[in-house]
Design an enzyme around this catalytic site. Structure first.
Site, mmCIF file in Angstrom:
data_model
loop_
_atom_site.group_PDB
_atom_site.id
_atom_site.type_symbol
_atom_site.label_atom_id
_atom_site.label_comp_id
_atom_site.label_asym_id
_atom_site.label_seq_id
_atom_site.Cartn_x
_atom_site.Cartn_y
_atom_site.Cartn_z
ATOM 1 N N GLY A 23 0.782 -1.227 0.000
ATOM 2 C CA GLY A 23 0.000 0.000 0.000
ATOM 3 C C GLY A 23 0.814 1.278 0.000
ATOM 4 O O GLY A 23 0.280 2.364 0.129
ATOM 5 N N HIS A 24 2.133 1.186 -0.163
ATOM 6 C CA HIS A 24 2.959 2.402 -0.157
ATOM 7 C C HIS A 24 3.643 2.555 -1.510
ATOM 8 O O HIS A 24 4.722 2.043 -1.731
ATOM 9 C CB HIS A 24 4.017 2.318 0.934
ATOM 10 N N TYR A 25 3.162 3.174 -2.352
ATOM 11 C CA TYR A 25 1.874 3.785 -2.681
ATOM 12 C C TYR A 25 1.103 2.810 -3.552
ATOM 13 O O TYR A 25 1.729 2.072 -4.296
ATOM 14 C CB TYR A 25 2.104 5.075 -3.475
ATOM 15 N N ILE A 71 6.962 1.872 -3.480
ATOM 16 C CA ILE A 71 8.313 2.357 -3.227
ATOM 17 C C ILE A 71 8.688 2.097 -1.766
ATOM 18 O O ILE A 71 7.823 1.941 -0.911
ATOM 19 C CB ILE A 71 8.471 3.863 -3.536
#
Length: 140
Positions: free
Chosen positions: A38-40, A45
């Site tokens: 979920g990042h991003y 990343i």
């Protein structure tokens, strides 16, 4: 219940601190590491805060080798930080740190540069950290 740190995250894979005040570390960015989820969304990343944590963990291992087991290292100041290029799953980050003792008791300044395997600068930072020895003496 109180903890100084959350569950440990492996923010470095290897650390070489044999050169005294120079630390070299490596972190492989693996797509299934839990902090990447979920990042991003749609552009995964390595989070900038984990780049800082990678440097912190490298310094903790250096301090433990220098002062013995039970030595802790507390991040006290982020003097500067800049992220220049993303670290993506499959990348390998090389971390180079120069450590300088400060006049403040038990405090060191760390200037770190983080590069991807392709040589691109991913980030750089200057941190101040306080070293606490297990025997109760603070010593940098």
């Amino acid at each position: 219940m109180s903890r100084r740190f959350a569950a440990p995250l492996a923010a470095v894979d290897s650390v070489d601190s044999a050169a005294g005040t120079r630390i070299e570390a490596v972190k492989r960015i693996v797509s299934d590491d839990p902090y990447l989820v979920g990042h991003y969304p749609d552009f995964t990343i390595y989070p900038g805060v984990f780049t800082i944590e990678s440097v912190h963990q490298a310094v903790r291992q250096w301090a433990a080798e220098r002062h013995g087991p039970g030595t802790s290292v507390e991040l006290t100041t982020i003097t500067s930080v800049s992220f220049a290029a993303p670290l993506l799953p499959g990348d390998t980050m090389s971390i180079g740190c120069d450590v300088t003792d400060l006049d403040a008791p038990s405090t060191v300044r760390v200037k770190a540069r983080c590069h991807r395997a392709d040589g691109v600068l991913a980030g750089r930072m200057t941190l101040e950290l306080r070293i606490h020895r297990e025997d109760g003496h603070d010593d940098a």
